[in-house]
Scaffold this active site. Structure first.
Site, PDB file in Angstrom:
ATOM      1  N   GLY A   1       0.921  -1.248  -0.123  1.00  0.00           N
ATOM      2  CA  GLY A   1      -0.113   0.421  -0.305  1.00  0.00           C
ATOM      3  C   GLY A   1       1.111   1.224   0.252  1.00  0.00           C
TER       4      GLY A   1
ATOM      5  CB  SER B   1       1.676   4.628  -3.831  1.00  0.00           C
ATOM      6  OG  SER B   1       0.966   4.259  -4.436  1.00  0.00           O
TER       7      SER B   1
ATOM      8  CG  ASP C   1      -0.838   6.167  -4.671  1.00  0.00           C
ATOM      9  OD1 ASP C   1      -2.112   7.064  -3.721  1.00  0.00           O
ATOM     10  OD2 ASP C   1      -1.632   5.174  -5.131  1.00  0.00           O
TER      11      ASP C   1
END
Length: 386
Positions: A124, A126, A173
């Site tokens: 998580g 990115s 992100d």
């Protein structure tokens, strides 16, 4: 971790010691607070970290891209025409970034490149945005003299996901990877796309990610269900309050008015989002005062909301959150969409080692495998290293 020296060595072995080649880096990101708020026109609070993607790159005077992914030990060569989409999944990111820049009038030509990363995959943080931001920054420098503005480079990364990878992601992100600033996190308004830096330099604390190394299958369908719940509540609130365009505009009092008209599930989802948007504001104020204890308290509140109201946590993440609380950790919550991945923990220096040791021991005893541990530092965004 592949050092810059190792990446340069690999480039020179593959393509020769071309004097014009440069080395670029773009980071992964964490999000301190503001989860599932983006598609409700709310706020997110990301920061770039000290782990990311490093690439050596050089124009080669042709219309061909020759790329090598060091971590995967895979090569890919492809053209830059509209029908030249490469078959390798990772190469689609490079191709997509080039195509999006071409759409913006940049005359992207062929280049040789190698890259490697230390952003943990699936945690998580990115890694995909880091690749996009790294190459968008490099190609902008090489083929557009750096004329494309940073925010547009973030959109280039987002559109790469939409148009070439098939992921309909938000902007957070790529935004964080491009705009990162050491010692600061960024509050991004997902409606206006305005952003503001807030100091994040918690002396005496450390940020630790504990990766559960699980990803439950529910994630994508549950994401769509939650999104529909939020939209359904907004539709009901709008009957009395037409000015409400998204949950960002709603209050708990407005939600209470429609409690009998919506399902319990929809009600709880909306309650979580409205409260989470307020928590982002509370954390903004706390950071200005340097009040990291309040930041931590809000992180625990977010975890509770994601677990009990939004119902996107899972047993593994709840156990990690409980262990954090047992160890006196200042703040802990699930980070990201949920159903697996990481907890992000704000830990006092003196508790760090004992917390990590206890978490690894207890988690392993319960689930049969250890969580992965990543210490992260808030760092600068995409940039040329040399």
């Amino acid at each position: 971790m592949n050092s810059v020296q190792e990446i340069k060595k690999c480039f020179e072995e593959k393509f020769g010691a071309t004097p014009e080649y440069s080395v670029y880096f773009a980071p992964g990101r964490i999000n301190i607070i503001g989860e599932h708020t983006d598609y409700n026109d709310g706020f997110v609070f990301p920061g770039a970290v000290d782990k990311g993607i490093t690439a050596a790159i050089c124009p080669n005077g042709t219309d061909q891209v020759n790329a090598y992914a060091i971590d995967l030990k895979e090569s890919s060569s492809f053209g830059l025409g509209k029908d030249d989409l490469p078959k390798e999944g990772w190469a689609k990111y490079l191709y997509g970034v080039a195509q999006e820049l071409i759409k913006r009038g940049v005359e992207v030509k062929g280049f040789d490149t190698v890259f490697a990363g230390d952003v943990p995959l699936g945690a998580g943080m990115s890694s995909s945005a880091a690749i996009e931001s790294c190459y968008a920054t490099a190609l902008n420098d090489f083929f557009a003299d750096g004329k494309i503005e940073k925010f547009e480079l973030a959109i280039v990364g987002q559109k790469t996901e939409h148009n070439y990878v098939g992921v309909n992601c938000g902007i957070m992100d790529q935004f964080a990877s491009i705009h990162g600033k050491a010692g600061n996190i960024m509050r991004l308004d997902c409606r206006s796309l305005e952003y503001e830096y807030f100091p994040f330099d918690p002396k005496g604390y450390r940020l630790v990610l504990l990766d559960s190394v699980v990803k439950h299958e529910l994630a994508s369908s549950a994401y769509n269900d939650r999104r529909k719940s939020c939209e359904n509540v907004v539709a009901h609130i709008q009957k009395n309050h037409p000015e409400v365009k998204a949950l960002r505009d709603a209050t708990l009092a407005m939600l209470q008015e429609v409690k009998s008209e919506v399902s319990q599930e929809d009600y709880l989802c909306a309650e979580y989002v409205i409260e989470e948007i307020q928590r982002v504001m509370d954390v903004s104020d706390a950071l200005k005062r340097g009040d990291y204890e309040l930041v931590g308290q809000k992180m625990y509140e977010t975890h509770h909301g994601m677990s009990k109201l939004y119902k996107v946590s899972c047993e593994e993440l709840d156990v990690l959150n409980d262990i954090a609380r047992d160890n006196g950790v200042t703040g802990s919550r699930v980070m990201g969409g949920g159903f697996g991945g990481c907890t992000i923990n704000l830990v006092k220096e003196e508790l760090h080692d004992s917390f990590v040791e206890d978490a690894v021991k207890r988690f392993t005893e319960k689930f049969g495998h250890a969580p992965k541990v990543y210490d992260v530092v808030i760092s600068d965004g995409a940039r040329r290293l040399q």
